[in-house]
Structure formats: C-alpha cells, structure tokens
Scaffold this active site. Structure first.
Site, short mmCIF file in Angstrom:
data_model
loop_
_atom_site.label_atom_id
_atom_site.label_comp_id
_atom_site.label_asym_id
_atom_site.label_seq_id
_atom_site.Cartn_x
_atom_site.Cartn_y
_atom_site.Cartn_z
CG ASN A 168 10.66 -40.39 -57.84
OD1 ASN A 168 10.38 -39.40 -57.82
ND2 ASN A 168 9.91 -41.62 -57.65
CG HIS B 209 19.83 -46.57 -57.35
ND1 HIS B 209 18.76 -46.38 -58.34
CD2 HIS B 209 19.41 -46.94 -56.27
CE1 HIS B 209 17.73 -46.73 -57.69
NE2 HIS B 209 17.89 -46.98 -56.60
N1 LIG Z 1 13.55 -39.96 -53.86
C1 LIG Z 1 13.56 -41.20 -54.10
O1 LIG Z 1 14.71 -41.73 -54.14
C2 LIG Z 1 12.51 -42.03 -54.12
C3 LIG Z 1 11.26 -41.33 -54.27
N2 LIG Z 1 9.97 -42.17 -54.19
C4 LIG Z 1 8.78 -41.43 -54.23
O2 LIG Z 1 7.96 -41.80 -52.83
C5 LIG Z 1 6.60 -41.97 -53.29
C6 LIG Z 1 6.03 -42.95 -52.09
O3 LIG Z 1 6.76 -44.16 -52.22
P1 LIG Z 1 6.17 -45.50 -51.17
O4 LIG Z 1 5.94 -44.82 -49.98
O5 LIG Z 1 7.19 -46.59 -51.42
O6 LIG Z 1 4.84 -45.63 -52.09
P2 LIG Z 1 3.60 -46.27 -51.73
O7 LIG Z 1 2.80 -46.57 -52.61
O8 LIG Z 1 3.89 -47.39 -50.73
O9 LIG Z 1 2.85 -45.14 -50.68
C7 LIG Z 1 2.45 -43.97 -51.14
C8 LIG Z 1 1.25 -43.76 -50.12
O10 LIG Z 1 0.89 -42.23 -50.57
C9 LIG Z 1 -0.53 -42.30 -50.86
N3 LIG Z 1 -0.98 -41.37 -51.67
C10 LIG Z 1 -0.92 -41.33 -52.84
N4 LIG Z 1 -1.39 -40.00 -53.65
C11 LIG Z 1 -1.47 -39.23 -52.48
C12 LIG Z 1 -2.13 -37.97 -52.42
N5 LIG Z 1 -2.25 -37.26 -53.39
N6 LIG Z 1 -2.07 -37.29 -51.16
C13 LIG Z 1 -1.85 -38.17 -50.06
N7 LIG Z 1 -1.65 -39.38 -49.98
C14 LIG Z 1 -1.18 -39.97 -51.43
C15 LIG Z 1 -0.93 -43.56 -51.29
O11 LIG Z 1 -2.37 -43.96 -50.98
P3 LIG Z 1 -3.04 -45.03 -51.98
O12 LIG Z 1 -2.43 -46.25 -52.11
O13 LIG Z 1 -4.53 -44.82 -51.69
O14 LIG Z 1 -3.15 -44.18 -53.37
C16 LIG Z 1 -0.15 -44.62 -50.54
O15 LIG Z 1 -0.53 -44.88 -49.40
C17 LIG Z 1 6.77 -42.78 -54.64
O16 LIG Z 1 5.50 -42.82 -55.33
C18 LIG Z 1 7.99 -41.71 -55.26
O17 LIG Z 1 7.09 -40.78 -55.91
C19 LIG Z 1 10.18 -43.37 -53.89
C20 LIG Z 1 11.04 -44.14 -53.90
C21 LIG Z 1 12.58 -43.46 -54.12
O1 LIG Z 2 14.07 -46.68 -54.17
C1 LIG Z 2 14.69 -46.62 -55.11
O2 LIG Z 2 15.51 -47.45 -55.14
C2 LIG Z 2 14.60 -45.61 -56.24
C3 LIG Z 2 13.07 -45.37 -56.88
O3 LIG Z 2 12.37 -45.85 -56.52
C4 LIG Z 2 13.36 -44.17 -57.71
O4 LIG Z 2 14.03 -43.74 -58.07
O5 LIG Z 2 12.12 -43.67 -57.76
#
Ligand SMILES: NC(=O)C1=CN([C@@H]2O[C@H](COP(=O)(O)OP(=O)(O)OC[C@H]3O[C@@H](n4cnc5c(N)ncnc54)[C@H](OP(=O)(O)O)[C@@H]3O)[C@@H](O)[C@H]2O)C=CC1
Ligand SMILES: O=C([O-])CC(=O)C(=O)O
Length: 265
Positions: A188, A218
C-alpha cells in the site's frame, strides 16, 4: 468542540482493533458501527461489545467511514458510502492500483459532494512529496524491506522457501501499480508514494525479504525541481500482523483527530 460521534469502522483486524483501542476514551470521536464480513459478525460482537457490528455500512446515520479492512472493502463499502455523501478515510490505498478505481472514487465523491481521504499510513514525507510534485518531479524510487515472515502468503513464496533465506533477497522489482496489485497487504505504501508523486506507472519499486531485519523498513528517494530527499522509516510491525506497521494505526488516528481538532497538524 467539534465532534464526530457516528463513525463506521470497516475492518476489525490488526489496525481496526488498535484504532478502536486508541479512540476508546476520546470524547470527540466515537465509533458506533464496526463493519466486518458476515461470517465474522458473532466473533466481532464479542470483541467490541460497545459498538454495533454489521456486515454493511448503514445507509443512514453515519458521519464518517474509516476503512482498515483491505482492497476489496473499497468497492464494497467505500464507493457506496461516498455516493451517499459520507466522507471516507482509507488505509488500503493500494486498491487504487486497480484499473479505473481511482476514477470511480472521484466520481462517487463528486456525486456525493464529499471527499475520500487517503492516509499516509506506514510512510512519512507524503506532504513533502505531494508538494514537490507541484514543482515537477524527475524520479521517485521506493524500497520496501520486511522480514521473511511478513511475505508469507504472497507471490514471494513462489519458487522460494522464505524460512530458508540467509540474505536479503529482492522479491519484486517493477512499477508501483504492479507491486500494489501483486502484494495487496504489503505494498500500500508503494501506491501511496506513487499517488503523491510520479504516479502508479512511473514510480520504481523494489520489495525485499530480509532475514537480518525485524522491522518494516521503507525508503523513498525523490528528485525534482524542489531538490531531493531520501527518507528511511524503520517501523515496528504490529504483533497482531507482521505485514503491518504500528505507524499505520497512528496515521489513521491522526487523520481522525485532525478532522475535529481546532488546530490540525
Ligand atoms: N496504507 C498503509 O500504509 C497500510 C495499509 N494497510 C491496509 O490495511 C489493511 C488492513 O490491515 P490489517 O488490519 O493489518 O489486516 P488484518 O488482516 O489484520 O485485518 C483486516 C480485517 O478486515 C476484515 N475484512 C476484510 N475484508 C473486509 C470487507 N470487505 N469488509 C469488512 N471487513 C473486511 C478482515 O476480516 P477476515 O479476516 O474475516 O477476512 C480482517 O479482520 C490491509 O489489508 C492493507 O490493505 C496495511 C498496512 C499499511
Ligand atoms: O505497514 C507497512 O509497513 C506497509 C504495508 O504493509 C503496506 O505498504 O501495505
């Protein structure tokens, strides 16, 4: 005091849970609905007894939507909320690498006369990069380095035993668009850097699995009319998800607090 008392939080995983914890005693920001996949509703209700748990964002009575769920949640929840006129804060910025999704988000926000805010998440200097773009950028390179276990369940495992790595290994080189599409939970930041800078197709990305690091590191190198900068973030991963940096949680909370703070920074 400005308050937002009807927030819908999408996703209750590593980021969502930590955001809820940080907002628990905040009088200005109240999460009233937590949106999770239908099959996870019973478990989520036990984990968050103070909020309503739903599988969809309610069509009425929500002031702000905060997405911390994953790429699929943008089409499923954020687009309709924007079209209804609800402002949205998005963590899964890499979703905008899908063809046409950025345009759909803009169209929905215009239709709803509202705005979608992409948070910087795990990376810094997005303000500097986005400002530098105004003067013109020549090159932007992003390198993401994480421990091998953070690449489990991704294409990095194809033809490679991540547990057996003894040295830093480049697992991907290409554009930010390809990186974000191939690594939706790990790249991301690549998308964020590119959207603030030279765009998804002109931003050069390298992803590295490194057994010598325990952090999510990063690095951004940018050059342009403004001058140049090199930024390295050494982020601590969340215990609940080694792919995700703790800073992403703080970035989400900062974005929310800035929406109600009399002085925002
Ligand atoms: N911008 C940035 O720097 C970053 C962005 N991210 C984004 O944040 C997201 C979440 O990260 P993180 O919390 O660590 O991930 P996790 O996998 O720990 O949590 C994601 C949660 O969202 C739920 N989920 C998935 N799809 C849906 C949906 N369509 N509607 C509602 N709930 C949903 C999952 O449920 P289930 O397990 O049941 O599928 C899970 O509980 C990542 O997938 C990534 O896209 C992450 C890190 C950095
Ligand atoms: O949380 C982070 O370090 C970055 C990450 O996962 C992402 O870019 O999706």
């Amino acid at each position: 005091m400005t308050t937002i008392t009807r927030i819908a939080l999408i996703g209750c995983g590593a980021i969502g849970t930590a955001v809820l914890e940080l907002l628990r005693d905040d009088p200005a920001l109240r999460v009233t609905v937590v949106v999770v996949p239908a099959e996870g509703m019973a478990a989520a209700q036990k984990a968050v007894p103070d909020a309503e748990v739903a599988s969809m964002v309610p069509v009425a009575g929500i002031d702000l939507v905060v997405e911390t769920a994953g790429h699929a949640a943008i089409e499923e929840h954020v687009l309709p909320a924007l079209a209804r006129g609800t402002p949205c804060v998005v963590a899964s910025v890499g979703a905008l690498s899908a063809a046409g999704l950025a345009e759909k988000l803009e169209a929905a926000a215009i239709a709803g006369r509202t705005q979608v805010q992409l948070i910087p998440g795990a990376i810094g200097a997005i303000d500097a990069l986005a400002a530098a773009r105004i003067g013109g950028l020549d090159s932007v390179r992003y390198t993401g380095r994480k421990p091998p276990k953070a690449w489990k369940g991704t294409p990095a495992e194809q033809g490679r035993d991540l547990d057996a790595l003894t040295e830093a290994t480049v697992i991907f080189e290409g554009s930010a668009r390809e990186a974000a599409l191939l690594y939706p939970k790990n790249a991301n930041v690549a998308a964020t850097v590119s959207l603030a800078g030279l765009g998804l197709d002109k931003t050069l990305v390298r992803l590295i699995a490194d057994p010598a690091t325990a952090e999510n590191v990063h690095t951004v190198e940018a050059e342009g009319a403004f001058g140049s900068f090199e930024l390295t973030m050494r982020n601590k991963p969340l215990a609940a998800n080694p792919k995700t940096s703790a800073l992403t949680v703080y970035s989400a909370v900062r974005a929310l607090r800035n929406r109600v703070a009399p002085l925002a920074i």
